[in-house]
Design a protein around this motif. Structure first.
Motif, short mmCIF file in Angstrom:
data_model
loop_
_atom_site.label_atom_id
_atom_site.label_comp_id
_atom_site.label_asym_id
_atom_site.label_seq_id
_atom_site.Cartn_x
_atom_site.Cartn_y
_atom_site.Cartn_z
N GLY A 15 8.53 5.63 7.00
CA GLY A 15 7.68 4.28 7.51
C GLY A 15 8.42 3.06 7.15
O GLY A 15 9.66 2.83 6.73
N ILE A 16 7.63 1.87 7.25
CA ILE A 16 8.38 0.43 7.54
C ILE A 16 7.20 -0.45 7.26
O ILE A 16 6.12 -0.19 7.36
N ALA A 17 7.72 -1.60 6.63
CA ALA A 17 6.67 -2.79 6.51
C ALA A 17 7.52 -3.95 6.90
O ALA A 17 8.64 -4.33 6.40
N PRO A 36 0.86 -1.08 -0.01
CA PRO A 36 0.03 -0.02 -0.16
C PRO A 36 0.64 1.23 -0.16
O PRO A 36 0.45 2.28 0.51
N GLN A 37 2.04 1.25 -0.42
CA GLN A 37 2.87 2.12 -0.43
C GLN A 37 2.42 3.78 -0.55
O GLN A 37 2.52 4.63 0.36
N THR A 38 1.80 3.90 -1.81
CA THR A 38 1.55 5.42 -2.18
C THR A 38 0.39 5.53 -1.31
O THR A 38 0.14 6.95 -1.05
N GLY A 53 12.11 -6.62 7.84
CA GLY A 53 11.34 -5.58 7.72
C GLY A 53 12.18 -4.47 6.86
O GLY A 53 13.61 -4.73 7.08
N GLY A 54 11.63 -3.52 6.32
CA GLY A 54 12.49 -2.63 5.71
C GLY A 54 11.44 -1.15 5.30
O GLY A 54 10.34 -1.53 5.20
N GLY A 55 12.25 -0.19 5.40
CA GLY A 55 11.35 1.01 5.18
C GLY A 55 12.37 2.24 4.79
O GLY A 55 13.62 2.02 4.72
N SER A 56 11.82 3.43 4.78
CA SER A 56 12.64 4.55 4.54
C SER A 56 11.91 5.63 4.85
O SER A 56 10.85 5.80 5.10
N ILE A 57 12.92 6.81 4.95
CA ILE A 57 12.24 8.12 5.09
C ILE A 57 11.83 8.54 3.69
O ILE A 57 12.72 8.29 2.61
N ARG A 58 10.83 9.14 3.13
CA ARG A 58 10.27 9.38 1.88
C ARG A 58 10.60 10.88 1.47
O ARG A 58 10.76 11.65 2.25
N ILE A 59 10.68 10.87 0.17
CA ILE A 59 10.63 12.11 -0.50
C ILE A 59 9.29 12.75 -0.23
O ILE A 59 8.26 12.13 -0.48
N ILE A 74 2.93 -6.36 8.00
CA ILE A 74 2.70 -4.98 9.02
C ILE A 74 3.10 -4.01 8.36
O ILE A 74 4.25 -3.56 8.39
N ASP A 75 2.19 -3.07 7.70
CA ASP A 75 2.51 -1.98 7.00
C ASP A 75 2.46 -0.79 7.93
O ASP A 75 1.26 -0.57 8.34
N CYS A 76 3.38 0.30 8.06
CA CYS A 76 3.31 1.57 8.94
C CYS A 76 3.72 2.76 8.18
O CYS A 76 4.77 2.46 7.45
N PHE A 84 0.73 -8.20 -3.11
CA PHE A 84 0.68 -9.16 -4.04
C PHE A 84 1.60 -8.90 -5.24
O PHE A 84 2.03 -7.79 -5.58
N ARG A 85 2.61 -10.27 -5.29
CA ARG A 85 3.67 -9.72 -6.16
C ARG A 85 3.82 -10.98 -7.38
O ARG A 85 3.85 -12.07 -6.86
N ASP A 86 3.76 -10.74 -8.73
CA ASP A 86 3.94 -11.79 -9.53
C ASP A 86 5.27 -12.24 -9.82
O ASP A 86 5.82 -11.85 -10.97
N1 ASP Z 1 6.41 -0.68 0.85
C1 ASP Z 1 7.58 -1.02 1.13
C2 ASP Z 1 7.86 -2.54 0.75
O1 ASP Z 1 7.05 -3.34 0.72
C3 ASP Z 1 7.89 -1.01 2.51
C4 ASP Z 1 8.16 0.60 3.06
O2 ASP Z 1 8.76 1.34 2.25
O3 ASP Z 1 7.59 0.97 3.92
O4 ASP Z 1 8.89 -2.91 0.91
#
Ligand code: ASP
Length: 612
Positions: A554-556, A194-196, A508-514, A232-234, A216-218
């Motif tokens: 955020g992070i997921a 649900p990134q955007t 888990g992985g995430g970032s500070i966004r633009i 767990i999307d945050c 979902f990833r093909d």
């Molecule tokens: N949406 C990213 C991913 O699925 C995680 C994030 O940047 O929050 O890898």
């Protein structure tokens, strides 16, 4: 009332009570005129005793495994107790019973130790789910989600659902697409995450969002991946990297406490991506054990600010061509293995030559307990020279030094695999030990040789480190000489991104966004997107950034993987109620499947003949 108690509830204190139980027949044991039946439900197993009179009735109405049975009776103390079961001191002396439903003979035994193979169990997953082991896994999964929800709720996060039918904007994995009947010829895509949307929620002011959500990833399914999986999307607003790390360090520690009863009090260690690659050959190192990599030779440009751990003369002047020609030479010192036999070292050589590892060979140095040194390259190196290498690898007497040489990418990957393998063989990767790690400062870009362009290593919404923004803005992304892409300024730009690693797995992985339109546009153009393309794919986000987007990040977390690790399993499938197999099939539903002509016609879709 079908039951007064569950099959896990009764114990010695209940002796004398009249009860009604309902559940599935696990086992039937006949002893002359009496019969014992183990009755099972989600909560446990209770032994039923059918005395003489009822035994006759049982003979008239026989029951079998997995029959659904209701039994009334009186709780009594067992003569033959089973203290391993919570209900093991009692049995129910049955006074009447009803067969609520019959069962066909199950295709495999529904026990911990089942005779059912993987495929069979997946085909009859609803029976497999009756097994204790699988049930325990789902209970653990529920415990993890409950713990996460409680923590996030207590910290002001709001669970907000985001749509599953969205627009296809592949920037990484392939999208699953869904044809729209009402909009002929047009397709939705299922979200890869649900990134955007979570970023838009930040623009809307919902400054702490979370969702435990399907993605979902093909992709071609590498081992232990699922085409649909759960995160767990945050996302949070007005945060810097440290705020996010602190908040989600709290989350994972809470999960450890709630689910495993573990007080993970130590601060989670942090390591830069550069350091992880340098010391472990890998950006998700298993730090339960040390065995760090010695970088005996590395090409220029890679880790440009670092030095080889050995004077190059020590390995270059030997006349050993393998070392002279290699771009990269990496080594590990394996503790206590200097006495490895020829057979054992041959086996290790075969191991690194397997196609998955892809090395041409393996060099050994045996640093004996008495301080003497022998090697597979004695012809080229004097004992003094070998000692120089041993020192560079920080080896100690009794260590076996393993050296790999080849091109940078493959050799680094191979040394990382070899380290993990040796760690496993030496029992250093203990199942009940948990080691968390933050990996920070990933490269922002990755070079895609097939397309001769930069791609986002994380995703295109990740912000560069503030100190690297100028480099990104002031350089064109064009790569003139693909062979020298590492010399391009983009190769060293770092992202404000972080991964959480547990026992060598990225959980888990995430970032500070633009959050500024200009910078986001620059990012799209760095990735080779024209203005029009960026507008077509992400116009909604660029538009939103014009209306007061707050700084956010955020992070997921990979929920399935986290559950599998906490449950001590290698397979995420064991923690998903209805998983797909390695070819992405649901063998129970037999999906995916063709759809009929009528459905195709309604969608205005034809299947190309050559594919049929
Ligand atoms: N949406 C990213 C991913 O699925 C995680 C994030 O940047 O929050 O890898």
């Amino acid at each position: 009332m079908y039951r007064t108690h569950t099959c896990g509830a009764l114990n010695i204190q209940d002796t004398g009570k009249e009860v009604t139980l309902a559940g599935w027949v696990q086992t039937i044991r006949k002893f002359g005129a009496i019969t014992f039946v183990d009755l099972r439900d989600r909560y446990g197993i209770t032994q039923l005793l059918f005395g003489e009179a009822l035994n006759r009735e049982l003979e008239m109405h026989p029951i079998g495994r997995e029959y659904v049975l209701q039994a009334k009776g009186v709780v009594s103390e067992r003569s033959n107790k089973n203290l391993n079961l919570p209900t093991g001191e009692i049995e129910v002396n049955v006074t009447s019973f009803t067969i609520l439903n019959a069962s066909a003979t199950p295709p495999f035994t529904i026990q911990d130790d089942t005779d059912g193979g993987d495929d069979l169990r997946m085909k009859y997953r609803y029976l497999d789910l009756r097994r204790n082991m699988v049930k325990r896994n789902l209970e653990l999964r529920y415990a993890v989600s409950r713990s996460a929800r409680n923590y996030l709720h207590e910290n002001g996060f709001m669970d907000i659902e985001t749509p599953f039918l969205i627009k296809s904007t592949p920037e990484g994995a392939r999208d699953f697409v869904v044809p729209s009947r009402m909009n002929t010829g047009q397709f939705y895509a299922l979200p890869q995450s649900p990134q955007t949307f979570k970023q838009l929620l930040m623009v809307s002011g919902y400054d702490r969002y979370y969702q435990i959500v399907k993605c979902f990833r093909d992709e071609d399914l590498r081992a232990d991946r699922q085409p649909e999986f759960t995160q767990i999307d945050c996302e949070m607003s007005f945060v810097e990297q440290k705020d996010i790390l602190d908040m989600f360090e709290g989350l994972i520690k809470r999960i450890f406490k709630d689910v495993k009863g573990i007080d993970y009090t130590a601060a989670i260690e942090k390591i830069s991506w550069d350091d992880a690659m340098w010391h472990y050959g890998n950006d998700k190192p298993d730090t339960r054990f040390n065995m760090q990599v010695a970088n005996l030779k590395v090409p220029p440009h890679v880790f440009s600010d670092r030095r080889h751990t050995i004077p190059q003369t020590a390995i270059g002047a030997s006349g050993f061509k393998v070392f002279q020609d290699a771009e990269t030479i990496l080594a590990i010192a394996v503790p206590g293995c200097s006495a490895y036999s020829r057979k054992q070292t041959d086996e290790l050589t075969e191991w690194v030559k397997r196609p998955q590892i892809g090395m041409k060979g393996l060099v050994f140095i045996k640093y004996d307990t008495d301080g003497s040194i022998k090697s597979s390259i004695d012809k080229f190196f004097s004992p003094e020279q070998l000692k120089v290498i041993a020192d560079a690898v920080k080896a100690r007497p009794s260590d076996l030094i393993l050296i790999l040489a080849g091109d940078e990418e493959r050799t680094r990957k191979a040394v990382s695999e070899l380290r993990l393998e040796m760690g496993k063989r030496l029992g250093l990767r203990k199942e009940n030990e948990f080691r968390l790690l933050w990996v920070l400062d990933f490269p922002l870009f990755e070079y895609d040789a097939d397309q001769n362009r930069w791609v986002a290593r994380h995703h295109p919404f990740t912000s560069p480190k503030p100190s690297d923004i100028d480099t990104m803005i002031h350089h064109s992304p064009v790569i003139k000489d693909p062979a020298k892409y590492l010399e391009h300024p983009y190769a060293v730009i770092k992202a404000n991104a972080y991964d959480m690693v547990l026992n060598g797995n990225e959980i888990g992985g995430g970032s500070i966004r633009i959050f500024q339109r200009d910078l986001q546009e620059k990012m799209f153009s760095a990735l080779g997107m024209s203005k029009e393309e960026a507008q077509y794919k992400f116009g909604f986000l660029l538009g939103a950034f014009e209306y007061g987007a707050p700084p956010h990040g955020g992070i997921a977390f990979g929920f399935d993987r986290l559950c599998a690790i906490l449950g001590g399993s290698e397979s995420i499938r064991d923690f998903i109620a209805f998983p797909k197999n390695n070819s992405g099939r649901d063998v129970m539903l037999d999906a995916p499947a063709t759809i009929d002509e009528h459905q195709l016609a309604e969608l205005s879709i034809g299947i190309r003949k050559e594919i049929k």
